[in-house]
Design an enzyme around this catalytic site. Structure first.
Site, PDB file in Angstrom:
ATOM      1  N   GLU A 116       0.843  -1.207   0.000  1.00 29.02           N
ATOM      2  CA  GLU A 116       0.000   0.000   0.000  1.00 29.02           C
ATOM      3  C   GLU A 116       0.869   1.244   0.000  1.00 29.02           C
ATOM      4  O   GLU A 116       2.015   1.207   0.441  1.00 29.02           O
ATOM      5  CB  GLU A 116      -0.858   0.028   1.282  1.00 29.02           C
ATOM      6  CG  GLU A 116      -1.802  -1.138   1.392  1.00 29.02           C
ATOM      7  CD  GLU A 116      -2.382  -1.291   2.800  1.00 29.02           C
ATOM      8  OE1 GLU A 116      -2.298  -0.340   3.598  1.00 29.02           O
ATOM      9  OE2 GLU A 116      -2.906  -2.378   3.084  1.00 29.02           O
ATOM     10  N   LYS A 118       2.147   4.566   1.556  1.00 24.78           N
ATOM     11  CA  LYS A 118       2.227   5.053   2.931  1.00 24.78           C
ATOM     12  C   LYS A 118       1.844   6.528   2.914  1.00 24.78           C
ATOM     13  O   LYS A 118       2.627   7.394   2.505  1.00 24.78           O
ATOM     14  CB  LYS A 118       3.636   4.851   3.486  1.00 24.78           C
ATOM     15  CG  LYS A 118       3.755   5.174   4.953  1.00 24.78           C
ATOM     16  CD  LYS A 118       5.096   4.672   5.479  1.00 24.78           C
ATOM     17  CE  LYS A 118       5.200   4.791   6.983  1.00 24.78           C
ATOM     18  NZ  LYS A 118       5.014   6.139   7.483  1.00 24.78           N
ATOM     19  N   ASP A 120       1.148  10.149   3.994  1.00 26.29           N
ATOM     20  CA  ASP A 120       1.810  10.990   4.989  1.00 26.29           C
ATOM     21  C   ASP A 120       0.788  11.920   5.631  1.00 26.29           C
ATOM     22  O   ASP A 120       0.629  13.068   5.251  1.00 26.29           O
ATOM     23  CB  ASP A 120       2.921  11.795   4.300  1.00 26.29           C
ATOM     24  CG  ASP A 120       3.905  12.359   5.301  1.00 26.29           C
ATOM     25  OD1 ASP A 120       3.789  12.034   6.499  1.00 26.29           O
ATOM     26  OD2 ASP A 120       4.786  13.120   4.880  1.00 26.29           O
ATOM     27  N   TYR A 232      -7.062   1.706   6.011  1.00 29.35           N
ATOM     28  CA  TYR A 232      -6.090   0.685   5.623  1.00 29.35           C
ATOM     29  C   TYR A 232      -6.066  -0.561   6.493  1.00 29.35           C
ATOM     30  O   TYR A 232      -5.253  -1.444   6.263  1.00 29.35           O
ATOM     31  CB  TYR A 232      -4.685   1.276   5.490  1.00 29.35           C
ATOM     32  CG  TYR A 232      -4.171   2.052   6.689  1.00 29.35           C
ATOM     33  CD1 TYR A 232      -4.035   1.461   7.943  1.00 29.35           C
ATOM     34  CD2 TYR A 232      -3.799   3.392   6.548  1.00 29.35           C
ATOM     35  CE1 TYR A 232      -3.556   2.170   9.023  1.00 29.35           C
ATOM     36  CE2 TYR A 232      -3.319   4.116   7.627  1.00 29.35           C
ATOM     37  CZ  TYR A 232      -3.199   3.492   8.867  1.00 29.35           C
ATOM     38  OH  TYR A 232      -2.725   4.204   9.928  1.00 29.35           O
ATOM     39  N   LYS A 320      10.689   3.209   3.129  1.00 30.17           N
ATOM     40  CA  LYS A 320      10.637   4.675   3.130  1.00 30.17           C
ATOM     41  C   LYS A 320      11.355   5.237   1.910  1.00 30.17           C
ATOM     42  O   LYS A 320      12.447   4.795   1.568  1.00 30.17           O
ATOM     43  CB  LYS A 320      11.323   5.206   4.391  1.00 30.17           C
ATOM     44  CG  LYS A 320      10.580   4.880   5.673  1.00 30.17           C
ATOM     45  CD  LYS A 320       9.538   5.906   5.991  1.00 30.17           C
ATOM     46  CE  LYS A 320      10.149   7.042   6.775  1.00 30.17           C
ATOM     47  NZ  LYS A 320       9.121   7.875   7.422  1.00 30.17           N
ATOM     48  N   CYS A 414       8.565  48.993   2.784  1.00 35.05           N
ATOM     49  CA  CYS A 414       8.166  48.151   1.654  1.00 35.05           C
ATOM     50  C   CYS A 414       9.193  48.313   0.534  1.00 35.05           C
ATOM     51  O   CYS A 414       9.531  49.440   0.167  1.00 35.05           O
ATOM     52  CB  CYS A 414       6.785  48.573   1.170  1.00 35.05           C
ATOM     53  SG  CYS A 414       6.309  47.811  -0.386  1.00 35.05           S
ATOM     54  N   CYS A 417       7.095  50.457  -2.439  1.00 35.20           N
ATOM     55  CA  CYS A 417       6.556  51.817  -2.308  1.00 35.20           C
ATOM     56  C   CYS A 417       7.216  52.592  -1.179  1.00 35.20           C
ATOM     57  O   CYS A 417       6.905  53.756  -0.965  1.00 35.20           O
ATOM     58  CB  CYS A 417       5.044  51.776  -2.112  1.00 35.20           C
ATOM     59  SG  CYS A 417       4.558  51.133  -0.505  1.00 35.20           S
ATOM     60  N   CYS A 432       2.749  45.512   4.106  1.00 37.33           N
ATOM     61  CA  CYS A 432       2.675  46.879   3.599  1.00 37.33           C
ATOM     62  C   CYS A 432       1.196  47.240   3.514  1.00 37.33           C
ATOM     63  O   CYS A 432       0.423  46.528   2.880  1.00 37.33           O
ATOM     64  CB  CYS A 432       3.325  46.952   2.216  1.00 37.33           C
ATOM     65  SG  CYS A 432       2.902  48.434   1.293  1.00 37.33           S
ATOM     66  N   CYS A 437       0.183  50.656  -3.339  1.00 39.99           N
ATOM     67  CA  CYS A 437       1.542  50.145  -3.526  1.00 39.99           C
ATOM     68  C   CYS A 437       1.611  49.433  -4.874  1.00 39.99           C
ATOM     69  O   CYS A 437       0.809  48.543  -5.171  1.00 39.99           O
ATOM     70  CB  CYS A 437       1.872  49.186  -2.388  1.00 39.99           C
ATOM     71  SG  CYS A 437       3.355  48.217  -2.672  1.00 39.99           S
TER      72      CYS A 437
HETATM   73  S1  IVH Z   1      -0.696   0.164   8.722  1.00 40.56           S
HETATM   74  C1  IVH Z   1       0.550  -1.650  12.701  1.00 40.56           C
HETATM   75  N1  IVH Z   1      -0.917   1.241   6.375  1.00 40.56           N
HETATM   76  O1  IVH Z   1       2.316   5.101   8.949  1.00 40.56           O
HETATM   77  C2  IVH Z   1       0.319  -1.177  11.354  1.00 40.56           C
HETATM   78  N2  IVH Z   1      -0.051   2.581   8.134  1.00 40.56           N
HETATM   79  O2  IVH Z   1       4.909   4.941  10.291  1.00 40.56           O
HETATM   80  C3  IVH Z   1      -0.664  -0.074  11.332  1.00 40.56           C
HETATM   81  N3  IVH Z   1       0.436   4.894   7.489  1.00 40.56           N
HETATM   82  O3  IVH Z   1       1.087   5.104  12.213  1.00 40.56           O
HETATM   83  C4  IVH Z   1      -0.437   0.888  10.285  1.00 40.56           C
HETATM   84  N4  IVH Z   1      -0.201   4.694   5.394  1.00 40.56           N
HETATM   85  O4  IVH Z   1      -0.183   6.446  10.429  1.00 40.56           O
HETATM   86  C5  IVH Z   1      -0.532   1.425   7.641  1.00 40.56           C
HETATM   87  N5  IVH Z   1      -1.231   2.085   4.237  1.00 40.56           N
HETATM   88  C6  IVH Z   1      -0.853   2.261   5.499  1.00 40.56           C
HETATM   89  C7  IVH Z   1      -0.376   3.505   5.975  1.00 40.56           C
HETATM   90  C8  IVH Z   1       0.030   3.612   7.301  1.00 40.56           C
HETATM   91  C9  IVH Z   1       0.273   5.522   6.318  1.00 40.56           C
HETATM   92  C10 IVH Z   1       1.002   5.516   8.706  1.00 40.56           C
HETATM   93  C11 IVH Z   1       0.257   5.217   9.968  1.00 40.56           C
HETATM   94  C12 IVH Z   1       1.276   4.653  10.923  1.00 40.56           C
HETATM   95  C13 IVH Z   1       2.552   5.183  10.333  1.00 40.56           C
HETATM   96  C14 IVH Z   1       3.738   4.355  10.732  1.00 40.56           C
END
Ligand code: IVH
Length: 674
Positions: A116, A118, A120, A232, A320, A414, A417, A432, A437
């Site tokens: 999946e 991740k 942010d 998720y 990551k 400024c 002006c 300003c 201006c």
């Molecule tokens: S699973 C124990 N799936 O990443 C597993 N987390 O760095 C539960 N996050 O605290 C999390 N996308 O906030 C999972 N597809 C995804 C995610 C995800 C973002 C975040 C989540 C977690 C953090 C960990």
């Protein structure tokens, strides 16, 4: 026909939920925001007359109650653990090997994984009891979090009642669904622009903005932030018999909760690695921030066998992405004046390639930031695009200093002006306050001619600069009095370009009312609010003569926005400009609404198609777009809204990436047109 009030109420609620899903989950609205608001209003009125029928899952209950003094704490039934990180293909292979050792699977056998994005954002958990939204909380320290139910309820993607879409999954008596709340990049930018205009400090990145918005004590403000969710995982449940993680996601999706569409089932770790690396390259296509991938063992039986450490489950790992960084030199620090007078320091850089685009400028946000990081002209700095869209100066490479670097002094006047500048009430920005201006005037004119507003092609910043400096325009209404003889005298304006510009100006007179309202540059009114206002008022005159009360009666408009609209139209200077716009022939009325059958996501948008598509020939795709009201262009430019990409796309794709044009693969395109 519904025979009783109760039935009418039920029918309205079902209709509203249906449209919530169309809009927020399927990305495919069938009605306008205005029509949606009308439905909601009708329901509100009926419920006001018949309070005995109000239920907690009614769409009217999304924004309710008074601001809280503080959030109650909730203990998680199952801890919300974190995830261990990996940074390379090798580490992913080690993860796979480790699992095989622990559950005694032979090395050459495959384990199935779900991969999946991740997201942010901010982790949350949603509790449903007997199908009703009971409460929701943030992760907190993993064991206890904040009860942010009132704020979560404002997010229309979160059902207040679990109802299976196609009647299949049974509603469990108790279930906890986990996911990530995030703010789309576009909304983040909109929010920051609005905050800048209001003199509020800006959020550094979409994650901070999402976290900040979720932790507001007044849900009415959260409701305006347009937060989103991707679910998720199932955190806790009673009476479910699911065997794999992918089934869990399908189950959640079956109740209309949004699950990320790029979730992929992979047969083995090598497929996982390929998919992760693919998204490392593609992440720029998304309208939200992802900081990596999450890899989960698919079999729930294996989850049980693997268990967790005190920190993280053993069946999941993240991959990551490296934040993309580059080193470059600050050539000079200049101060820009925005259209409402805010002073922003900007660094002009030696151009450098970063995350696929050449960067030659970076905003330094405000003067405190320069002081804190001790940024000087001539410094070498590390530039980064990570959770941010705009490149940030991470640190100064002080060891590279030669002693010739020049510290920056905060301006007291400024730069344009020379009027004395004032720190605003947040103490963060310098401003300003001179409405005449020249810098502000220029920014306002640029904004007026810009793409979201009157869209006057060829009237860019350099030309506005000249027009104002030479005294040809003093405000944006003067644009409509420009003559060919004036333009031809300007630098870099030949016969052809002057003619083209006259033509573009002429054409812009027929823009629809919402664009004009947006173009006026009213404080706190961007393109979305402008659309809402145009829907309601039909003509600029009606809007100019409205009242605070009437404005606040509109679902999406609060007292602050209402006040700035009124202040704008009461201003004598504004009234003169509007008179001039009208006399110049600018349309101030709402044009006839589009024929039905047009797709609102496509209509009026410009498309370029490139590469080979699976389902359509290029011509077919183009005809389809046109039939839905879109425009088809041959080359990618800043004006392109979407690039539809098939196999072997070639250079148009690179160009589109460079210009930040929205890129659609065939699947996403398909979704958009359906
Ligand atoms: S699973 C124990 N799936 O990443 C597993 N987390 O760095 C539960 N996050 O605290 C999390 N996308 O906030 C999972 N597809 C995804 C995610 C995800 C973002 C975040 C989540 C977690 C953090 C960990």
């Amino acid at each position: 026909m519904p025979s009783t009030i109760k039935e009418k109420i039920k029918q309205l609620r079902d209709t509203i939920r249906y449209h919530d899903r169309k809009y927020y989950v399927e990305n495919n609205p069938e009605i306008t925001d205005y029509e949606y608001d009308q439905l909601l209003k009708e329901l509100q009125q009926l419920e006001k007359l018949h309070p005995e029928f109000v239920t907690p899952d009614s769409p009217t209950q999304r924004v309710s109650g008074e601001p809280l003094a503080q959030f109650p704490t909730i203990e998680h039934r199952i801890p919300m653990l974190s995830i261990d990180n990996t940074y390379s293909d090798e580490e992913l292979r080690e993860f796979d090997q480790r699992i095989k050792r622990m559950v005694e699977i032979e090395t050459h056998q495959d384990i199935e994984y779900v991969v999946e994005l991740k997201i942010d954002g901010v982790a949350i958990t949603l509790w449903y009891e007997n199908g009703l939204f009971a409460r929701g909380a943030t992760r907190g320290d993993g064991f206890k979090g904040d009860d942010v139910s009132a704020n979560l309820k404002t997010i229309r993607q979160i059902p207040l009642k679990l109802e299976p879409i196609d009647k299949k999954p049974k509603v469990p008596s108790s279930i906890e669904i986990r996911g990530e709340i995030y703010l789309p990049n576009k909304e983040f930018q909109r929010l920051n622009e609005q905050r800048e205009e209001e003199g509020e400090p800006q959020f550094a990145n979409p994650r901070n903005a999402a976290a900040g918005s979720l932790k507001l004590l007044d849900p009415r403000i959260t409701a305006q932030r347009r937060l989103r969710l991707f679910a998720y995982a199932i955190g806790y449940s009673e009476g479910l018999e699911l065997k794999t993680h992918i089934q869990c996601l399908e189950f959640i999706r079956g109740f209309g909760l949004p699950v990320n569409p790029y979730t992929q089932l992979c047969k083995n770790i090598e497929e996982v690695i390929r998919y992760c690396n693919e998204w490392d390259k593609r992440r720029g296509e998304l309208d939200y921030m992802v900081d990596g991938m999450v890899i989960k063992v698919n079999s729930l039986d294996l989850h049980d066998q693997l268990g967790a450490t005190s920190k993280a489950p053993r069946w999941v790992i993240s991959f990551k992405f490296q934040p993309e960084q580059a080193v470059t030199k600050i050539e000079e620090i200049v101060v820009q004046v925005g259209k409402t007078g805010t002073l922003t320091p900007v660094a002009n850089l030696t151009p450098v390639l970063l995350a696929g685009t050449t960067v030659s400028r970076a905003t330094l946000h405000n003067f405190d930031e320069i002081r804190r990081k001790d940024i000087r002209e001539g410094d070498y700095v590390i530039l980064q695009k990570a959770g941010e869209i705009i490149p940030q100066v991470v640190t100064v490479l002080k060891e590279k200093r030669k002693g010739t670097e020049i510290p920056f002094t905060e301006p007291s006047t400024c730069p344009e002006c020379k009027e004395k500048v004032v720190r605003d009430n947040t103490e963060v920005y310098l401003r300003c306050h001179n409405p005449f201006c020249q810098a502000q005037v220029k920014r306002r004119i640029q904004y007026f001619a810009g793409r979201d507003a009157m869209d006057i092609e060829g009237l860019g910043p350099a030309l506005v600069e000249q027009l104002v400096d030479k005294g040809f325009v003093k405000d944006y209404a003067d644009i409509y009095y420009l003559r060919y003889e004036d333009l031809i005298t300007l630098e870099r304006m030949g016969e052809k370009s002057s003619q083209n510009l006259i033509h573009a100006i002429e054409e812009s007179k027929h823009r629809d009312l919402d664009r004009l309202i947006c173009a006026l540059g009213i404080l706190n009114v961007g393109s979305h609010t402008a659309e809402v206002l145009a829907e309601r008022f039909d003509t600029l005159d009606k809007l100019a003569n409205t009242t605070q009360e009437e404005l606040e009666g509109i679902y999406e408009i609060g007292p602050v926005v209402a006040k700035s609209i009124l202040r704008f139209f009461q201003n004598k200077h504004t009234q003169e400009i509007i008179k001039k716009l009208k006399a110049g022939g600018v349309n101030t009325k709402k044009l006839a609404t589009q024929k039905s059958g047009k797709n609102p996501k496509i209509s009026g948008k410009s498309f370029v198609v490139t590469g080979t598509l699976q389902k359509y020939s290029r011509k077919e795709a183009e005809t389809l777009i046109k039939s839905l009201g879109g425009r088809v262009l041959s080359g990618v430019s800043k004006k392109t809204d979407y690039l539809v990409v098939g196999e072997e796309p070639g250079s148009k794709l690179d160009k589109a990436r460079e210009l930040n044009v929205h890129i659609l693969d065939e699947m996403t395109f398909e979704k958009l047109i359906n």
